[in-house]
Write a protein that holds these residues in place. Structure first.
Motif, PDB file in Angstrom:
ATOM      1  N   GLN A   1       0.831  -1.202   0.000  1.00 56.24           N
ATOM      2  CA  GLN A   1       0.000   0.000   0.000  1.00 56.24           C
ATOM      3  C   GLN A   1       0.869   1.257   0.000  1.00 56.24           C
ATOM      4  O   GLN A   1       0.577   2.227  -0.705  1.00 56.24           O
ATOM      5  CB  GLN A   1      -0.934   0.003   1.219  1.00 56.24           C
ATOM      6  CG  GLN A   1      -1.893   1.169   1.235  1.00 56.24           C
ATOM      7  CD  GLN A   1      -2.871   1.097   2.407  1.00 56.24           C
ATOM      8  OE1 GLN A   1      -3.011   0.063   3.061  1.00 56.24           O
ATOM      9  NE2 GLN A   1      -3.545   2.192   2.662  1.00 56.24           N
ATOM     10  N   ILE A   2       1.960   1.216   0.741  1.00 53.94           N
ATOM     11  CA  ILE A   2       2.890   2.349   0.768  1.00 53.94           C
ATOM     12  C   ILE A   2       3.536   2.522  -0.606  1.00 53.94           C
ATOM     13  O   ILE A   2       3.606   3.631  -1.138  1.00 53.94           O
ATOM     14  CB  ILE A   2       3.945   2.147   1.874  1.00 53.94           C
ATOM     15  CG1 ILE A   2       3.262   2.136   3.250  1.00 53.94           C
ATOM     16  CG2 ILE A   2       5.028   3.221   1.803  1.00 53.94           C
ATOM     17  CD1 ILE A   2       4.131   1.632   4.382  1.00 53.94           C
ATOM     18  N   LEU A   3       3.979   1.414  -1.196  1.00 55.04           N
ATOM     19  CA  LEU A   3       4.599   1.466  -2.529  1.00 55.04           C
ATOM     20  C   LEU A   3       3.619   2.006  -3.571  1.00 55.04           C
ATOM     21  O   LEU A   3       3.992   2.845  -4.406  1.00 55.04           O
ATOM     22  CB  LEU A   3       5.102   0.083  -2.939  1.00 55.04           C
ATOM     23  CG  LEU A   3       6.218  -0.521  -2.085  1.00 55.04           C
ATOM     24  CD1 LEU A   3       6.486  -1.955  -2.510  1.00 55.04           C
ATOM     25  CD2 LEU A   3       7.473   0.320  -2.146  1.00 55.04           C
ATOM     26  N   ASN A   4       2.384   1.543  -3.527  1.00 59.36           N
ATOM     27  CA  ASN A   4       1.373   2.005  -4.487  1.00 59.36           C
ATOM     28  C   ASN A   4       1.119   3.503  -4.345  1.00 59.36           C
ATOM     29  O   ASN A   4       0.965   4.209  -5.346  1.00 59.36           O
ATOM     30  CB  ASN A   4       0.061   1.235  -4.299  1.00 59.36           C
ATOM     31  CG  ASN A   4       0.170  -0.224  -4.689  1.00 59.36           C
ATOM     32  OD1 ASN A   4       1.115  -0.650  -5.331  1.00 59.36           O
ATOM     33  ND2 ASN A   4      -0.803  -1.009  -4.268  1.00 59.36           N
ATOM     34  N   THR A   5       1.076   3.984  -3.116  1.00 61.65           N
ATOM     35  CA  THR A   5       0.852   5.409  -2.879  1.00 61.65           C
ATOM     36  C   THR A   5       2.017   6.231  -3.405  1.00 61.65           C
ATOM     37  O   THR A   5       1.816   7.257  -4.071  1.00 61.65           O
ATOM     38  CB  THR A   5       0.623   5.682  -1.372  1.00 61.65           C
ATOM     39  OG1 THR A   5      -0.481   4.897  -0.930  1.00 61.65           O
ATOM     40  CG2 THR A   5       0.348   7.148  -1.114  1.00 61.65           C
ATOM     41  N   VAL A   6       3.245   5.784  -3.143  1.00 59.01           N
ATOM     42  CA  VAL A   6       4.436   6.488  -3.640  1.00 59.01           C
ATOM     43  C   VAL A   6       4.428   6.520  -5.163  1.00 59.01           C
ATOM     44  O   VAL A   6       4.692   7.566  -5.774  1.00 59.01           O
ATOM     45  CB  VAL A   6       5.732   5.838  -3.092  1.00 59.01           C
ATOM     46  CG1 VAL A   6       6.961   6.319  -3.850  1.00 59.01           C
ATOM     47  CG2 VAL A   6       5.867   6.119  -1.599  1.00 59.01           C
ATOM     48  N   GLU A   7       4.128   5.407  -5.800  1.00 61.03           N
ATOM     49  CA  GLU A   7       4.097   5.352  -7.270  1.00 61.03           C
ATOM     50  C   GLU A   7       3.059   6.309  -7.844  1.00 61.03           C
ATOM     51  O   GLU A   7       3.347   7.080  -8.767  1.00 61.03           O
ATOM     52  CB  GLU A   7       3.805   3.930  -7.754  1.00 61.03           C
ATOM     53  CG  GLU A   7       4.964   2.981  -7.604  1.00 61.03           C
ATOM     54  CD  GLU A   7       4.630   1.550  -8.010  1.00 61.03           C
ATOM     55  OE1 GLU A   7       3.445   1.241  -8.302  1.00 61.03           O
ATOM     56  OE2 GLU A   7       5.564   0.726  -8.019  1.00 61.03           O
ATOM     57  N   ALA A   8       1.853   6.267  -7.313  1.00 63.30           N
ATOM     58  CA  ALA A   8       0.768   7.099  -7.856  1.00 63.30           C
ATOM     59  C   ALA A   8       1.046   8.586  -7.681  1.00 63.30           C
ATOM     60  O   ALA A   8       0.909   9.373  -8.623  1.00 63.30           O
ATOM     61  CB  ALA A   8      -0.557   6.727  -7.189  1.00 63.30           C
TER      62      ALA A   8
END
Length: 169
Positions: free
Chosen positions: A56-63
């Motif tokens: 979830q953290i990775l997805n937020t950083v990517e977006a």
């Protein structure tokens, strides 16, 4: 254990200062040609218990990063991928903030910019940090948001600092 907390608190303060002083790391003539087509976030953090799932953290950083970087130079013609490795992160919580004074959430990353046509590295080893504002004292602890909101804030700050590191102010 207390020594680790003190060390981390000192690192968090250093992160705040460093985050405020992000500079352009990619040559401005090169940066003007770049269009970020993709952001890939990974992590080298090995601890299992985190406030939110790592994905979830990775997805937020990517977006957040992709949106900011694409808007920064929409006329760029050289497609690039930005690899963001999260080296360390801390998500503040009100309980720890009140007891320990650790009221600032941070994310420390190492970044690489890769040309998608040639697969060559344009710039690597960029150190970019995202953080919340420092919130000292018990009143600061009361200002800490839920974990997902804290991640949203640090990912947004990281995205802005990535923009500065690649494209400048």
């Amino acid at each position: 254990m207390m020594m680790k907390r003190r060390t981390f608190s000192l690192l968090a303060v250093a992160a705040l200062v460093a985050g405020c002083m992000q500079t352009q790391e990619v040559d401005s003539n090169v940066a003007s040609t770049l269009f970020v087509q993709e952001v890939v976030a990974t992590t080298s953090v090995t601890r299992k218990n985190t406030a939110l799932p790592k994905q979830q953290i990775l997805n937020t950083v990517e977006a957040k990063s992709l949106a900011v970087l694409q808007a920064a130079n929409p006329k760029g013609y050289r497609p690039v991928k930005v690899n963001v490795n999260i080296d360390n992160f801390y998500i503040a919580n009100p309980g720890a903030g009140a007891l320990l004074g650790s009221t600032m959430s941070t994310v420390h990353t190492t970044v690489e910019v890769v040309d998608l046509e040639t697969n060559s590295t344009i710039k690597d080893g960029l150190s970019v940090i995202g953080s919340t504002e420092a919130r000292p004292t018990i009143f600061g602890a009361a200002a800490i948001q839920e974990a997902a909101k804290e991640v949203d804030i640090i990912a947004s700050d990281l995205a802005q600092n990535l923009k500065i590191a690649i494209y400048g102010e």
